[in-house]
Design a protein around this motif. Structure first.
Motif, PDB file in Angstrom:
ATOM      1  N   ALA A   1       0.834  -1.200   0.000  1.00  0.00           N
ATOM      2  CA  ALA A   1       0.000   0.000   0.000  1.00  0.00           C
ATOM      3  C   ALA A   1       0.864   1.243   0.000  1.00  0.00           C
ATOM      4  CB  ALA A   1      -0.912   0.007   1.231  1.00  0.00           C
ATOM      5  N   ALA A   2       0.537   2.159  -0.874  1.00  0.00           N
ATOM      6  CA  ALA A   2       1.251   3.433  -0.942  1.00  0.00           C
ATOM      7  C   ALA A   2       0.564   4.447  -0.024  1.00  0.00           C
ATOM      8  CB  ALA A   2       1.273   3.927  -2.381  1.00  0.00           C
ATOM      9  N   PRO A   3       1.239   5.546   0.270  1.00  0.00           N
ATOM     10  CA  PRO A   3       0.607   6.580   1.093  1.00  0.00           C
ATOM     11  C   PRO A   3      -0.655   7.124   0.421  1.00  0.00           C
ATOM     12  CG  PRO A   3       2.965   6.939   0.976  1.00  0.00           C
ATOM     13  CD  PRO A   3       2.641   5.852  -0.004  1.00  0.00           C
ATOM     14  N   PRO A   4      -1.597   7.592   1.218  1.00  0.00           N
ATOM     15  CA  PRO A   4      -2.837   8.137   0.656  1.00  0.00           C
ATOM     16  C   PRO A   4      -2.565   9.312  -0.288  1.00  0.00           C
ATOM     17  CG  PRO A   4      -3.046   7.815   3.011  1.00  0.00           C
ATOM     18  CD  PRO A   4      -1.610   7.618   2.675  1.00  0.00           C
ATOM     19  N   ARG A   5      -3.457   9.461  -1.266  1.00  0.00           N
ATOM     20  CA  ARG A   5      -3.346  10.537  -2.239  1.00  0.00           C
ATOM     21  C   ARG A   5      -4.508  11.501  -2.097  1.00  0.00           C
ATOM     22  NH1 ARG A   5       0.881   7.746  -2.928  1.00  0.00           N
ATOM     23  NH2 ARG A   5       1.841   7.497  -4.974  1.00  0.00           N
ATOM     24  N   LEU A   6      -4.287  12.711  -2.569  1.00  0.00           N
ATOM     25  CA  LEU A   6      -5.372  13.658  -2.743  1.00  0.00           C
ATOM     26  C   LEU A   6      -5.834  13.554  -4.190  1.00  0.00           C
ATOM     27  CD1 LEU A   6      -3.800  16.680  -0.811  1.00  0.00           C
ATOM     28  CD2 LEU A   6      -5.468  14.988   0.024  1.00  0.00           C
ATOM     29  N   LEU A   7      -6.718  14.448  -4.579  1.00  0.00           N
ATOM     30  CA  LEU A   7      -7.223  14.403  -5.948  1.00  0.00           C
ATOM     31  C   LEU A   7      -6.111  14.554  -6.980  1.00  0.00           C
ATOM     32  CD1 LEU A   7     -10.566  16.396  -5.679  1.00  0.00           C
ATOM     33  CD2 LEU A   7     -10.248  13.945  -6.019  1.00  0.00           C
ATOM     34  N   ARG A   8      -5.023  15.253  -6.609  1.00  0.00           N
ATOM     35  CA  ARG A   8      -3.916  15.448  -7.537  1.00  0.00           C
ATOM     36  C   ARG A   8      -3.272  14.129  -7.915  1.00  0.00           C
ATOM     37  NH1 ARG A   8       0.227  19.860  -5.538  1.00  0.00           N
ATOM     38  NH2 ARG A   8       0.310  18.340  -3.868  1.00  0.00           N
ATOM     39  N   GLY A   9      -3.378  13.133  -7.034  1.00  0.00           N
ATOM     40  CA  GLY A   9      -2.763  11.839  -7.300  1.00  0.00           C
ATOM     41  C   GLY A   9      -3.768  10.784  -7.703  1.00  0.00           C
ATOM     42  N   ILE A  10      -4.866  11.208  -8.250  1.00  0.00           N
ATOM     43  CA  ILE A  10      -5.978  10.300  -8.528  1.00  0.00           C
ATOM     44  C   ILE A  10      -5.607   9.210  -9.503  1.00  0.00           C
ATOM     45  CG2 ILE A  10      -6.971  11.635 -10.442  1.00  0.00           C
ATOM     46  CD1 ILE A  10      -9.733  11.026  -9.191  1.00  0.00           C
ATOM     47  N   ASN A  11      -4.639   9.435 -10.377  1.00  0.00           N
ATOM     48  CA  ASN A  11      -4.251   8.438 -11.368  1.00  0.00           C
ATOM     49  C   ASN A  11      -2.892   7.792 -11.079  1.00  0.00           C
ATOM     50  OD1 ASN A  11      -6.528   8.612 -13.083  1.00  0.00           O
ATOM     51  ND2 ASN A  11      -5.730  10.517 -13.964  1.00  0.00           N
ATOM     52  N   ASP A  12      -2.384   8.023  -9.884  1.00  0.00           N
ATOM     53  CA  ASP A  12      -1.064   7.483  -9.548  1.00  0.00           C
ATOM     54  C   ASP A  12      -1.073   5.954  -9.529  1.00  0.00           C
ATOM     55  OD1 ASP A  12       0.160   9.989  -7.176  1.00  0.00           O
ATOM     56  OD2 ASP A  12      -0.154  10.021  -9.350  1.00  0.00           O
ATOM     57  N   THR A  13      -0.101   5.377 -10.236  1.00  0.00           N
ATOM     58  CA  THR A  13       0.101   3.924 -10.212  1.00  0.00           C
ATOM     59  C   THR A  13       1.592   3.687  -9.983  1.00  0.00           C
ATOM     60  OG1 THR A  13       0.262   3.967 -12.628  1.00  0.00           O
ATOM     61  CG2 THR A  13      -1.850   3.295 -11.695  1.00  0.00           C
ATOM     62  N   PRO A  14       2.030   3.800  -8.749  1.00  0.00           N
ATOM     63  CA  PRO A  14       3.462   3.670  -8.456  1.00  0.00           C
ATOM     64  C   PRO A  14       4.006   2.293  -8.817  1.00  0.00           C
ATOM     65  CG  PRO A  14       2.166   3.682  -6.436  1.00  0.00           C
ATOM     66  CD  PRO A  14       1.230   4.055  -7.536  1.00  0.00           C
ATOM     67  N   ARG A  15       5.318   2.265  -9.120  1.00  0.00           N
ATOM     68  CA  ARG A  15       5.971   1.013  -9.509  1.00  0.00           C
ATOM     69  C   ARG A  15       7.170   0.678  -8.628  1.00  0.00           C
ATOM     70  NH1 ARG A  15       5.661  -0.699 -15.175  1.00  0.00           N
ATOM     71  NH2 ARG A  15       3.886   0.278 -16.187  1.00  0.00           N
ATOM     72  N   GLY A  16       7.762   1.662  -8.013  1.00  0.00           N
ATOM     73  CA  GLY A  16       8.965   1.409  -7.222  1.00  0.00           C
ATOM     74  C   GLY A  16       8.632   0.945  -5.810  1.00  0.00           C
ATOM     75  N   PRO A  17       9.376  -0.027  -5.284  1.00  0.00           N
ATOM     76  CA  PRO A  17       9.120  -0.492  -3.915  1.00  0.00           C
ATOM     77  C   PRO A  17       9.166   0.638  -2.890  1.00  0.00           C
ATOM     78  CG  PRO A  17      10.650  -1.965  -5.021  1.00  0.00           C
ATOM     79  CD  PRO A  17      10.461  -0.781  -5.925  1.00  0.00           C
ATOM     80  N   GLY A  18      10.045   1.620  -3.119  1.00  0.00           N
ATOM     81  CA  GLY A  18      10.173   2.734  -2.189  1.00  0.00           C
ATOM     82  C   GLY A  18       8.955   3.636  -2.138  1.00  0.00           C
ATOM     83  N   GLU A  19       8.059   3.488  -3.099  1.00  0.00           N
ATOM     84  CA  GLU A  19       6.842   4.305  -3.137  1.00  0.00           C
ATOM     85  C   GLU A  19       5.723   3.702  -2.292  1.00  0.00           C
ATOM     86  OE1 GLU A  19       7.264   4.508  -7.766  1.00  0.00           O
ATOM     87  OE2 GLU A  19       6.092   6.250  -7.142  1.00  0.00           O
ATOM     88  N   PHE A  20       5.962   2.537  -1.728  1.00  0.00           N
ATOM     89  CA  PHE A  20       4.958   1.862  -0.907  1.00  0.00           C
ATOM     90  C   PHE A  20       5.412   1.837   0.555  1.00  0.00           C
ATOM     91  CE2 PHE A  20       2.134   0.253  -4.170  1.00  0.00           C
ATOM     92  CZ  PHE A  20       2.914   0.368  -5.310  1.00  0.00           C
ATOM     93  N   GLU A  21       4.460   2.008   1.458  1.00  0.00           N
ATOM     94  CA  GLU A  21       4.821   2.137   2.873  1.00  0.00           C
ATOM     95  C   GLU A  21       4.404   0.947   3.719  1.00  0.00           C
ATOM     96  OE1 GLU A  21       2.962   5.591   4.531  1.00  0.00           O
ATOM     97  OE2 GLU A  21       0.933   4.954   4.021  1.00  0.00           O
ATOM     98  N   HIS A  22       3.481   0.152   3.239  1.00  0.00           N
ATOM     99  CA  HIS A  22       3.036  -1.004   4.010  1.00  0.00           C
ATOM    100  C   HIS A  22       3.098  -2.239   3.124  1.00  0.00           C
ATOM    101  CE1 HIS A  22       1.756   1.550   7.274  1.00  0.00           C
ATOM    102  NE2 HIS A  22       0.979   2.229   6.472  1.00  0.00           N
ATOM    103  N   TRP A  23       3.507  -3.352   3.720  1.00  0.00           N
ATOM    104  CA  TRP A  23       3.684  -4.600   2.983  1.00  0.00           C
ATOM    105  C   TRP A  23       3.054  -5.758   3.741  1.00  0.00           C
ATOM    106  CZ3 TRP A  23       6.324  -4.789  -1.711  1.00  0.00           C
ATOM    107  CH2 TRP A  23       6.968  -3.600  -2.087  1.00  0.00           C
ATOM    108  N   GLY A  24       2.540  -6.719   2.977  1.00  0.00           N
ATOM    109  CA  GLY A  24       2.045  -7.943   3.579  1.00  0.00           C
ATOM    110  C   GLY A  24       3.176  -8.936   3.770  1.00  0.00           C
TER     111      GLY A  24
END
Length: 130
Positions: A98-121
């Motif tokens: 899971a990546a950090p929450p976005r506002l409307l500015r990030g509505i289409n964000d589809t991150p790819r880098g592991p560093g862009e995610f903050e929580h992992w299963g």
């Protein structure tokens, strides 16, 4: 406490299908882009797919494009990865992120880098036999 719990992994023959699920809890993930990564033995962690927080945009690694589909249900706080036409090269532990929450500015964000995610299963094993 934030938790991501994957399920649905297992052993499947080449050409078969599996559907992975990720249950998110501890906070709302409604505005968080979500992703799937995998780690195969002897290899580095690999991006598989990600989905924007609205579900309106998705991104895939070239190796899975056309075979895997990521989706989400924001009411249930769930993310899914439908995997079709599996081959032995797909064998790996699959992780939900899971990546950090976005506002409307990030509505289409589809991150790819592991560093862009903050929580992992903890991951779920997928094994594809030839």
């Amino acid at each position: 406490q934030v938790q991501l719990v994957e399920s649905g992994g297992g052993l499947v023959q080449a050409g078969g299908s599996l559907r992975l699920s990720c249950a998110a809890s501890g906070r709302t993930f409604t505005t968080s882009p979500m992703g799937w990564f995998r780690l195969a033995s002897g290899k580095e962690r690999e991006f598989v797919a990600s989905i924007s927080w609205t579900g309106g945009k998705t991104a895939y690694a070239d190796s899975v494009k056309g075979r895997f589909t990521i989706s989400r249900d924001n009411v249930k706080n769930m993310v899914y990865l439908q995997m079709n036409s599996l081959n032995p090269e797909d064998t790996a532990v699959y992780y939900c992120a899971a990546a950090p929450p976005r506002l409307l500015r990030g509505i289409n964000d589809t991150p790819r880098g592991p560093g862009e995610f903050e929580h992992w299963g903890q991951g779920t094993q997928v094994t594809v036999s030839s």
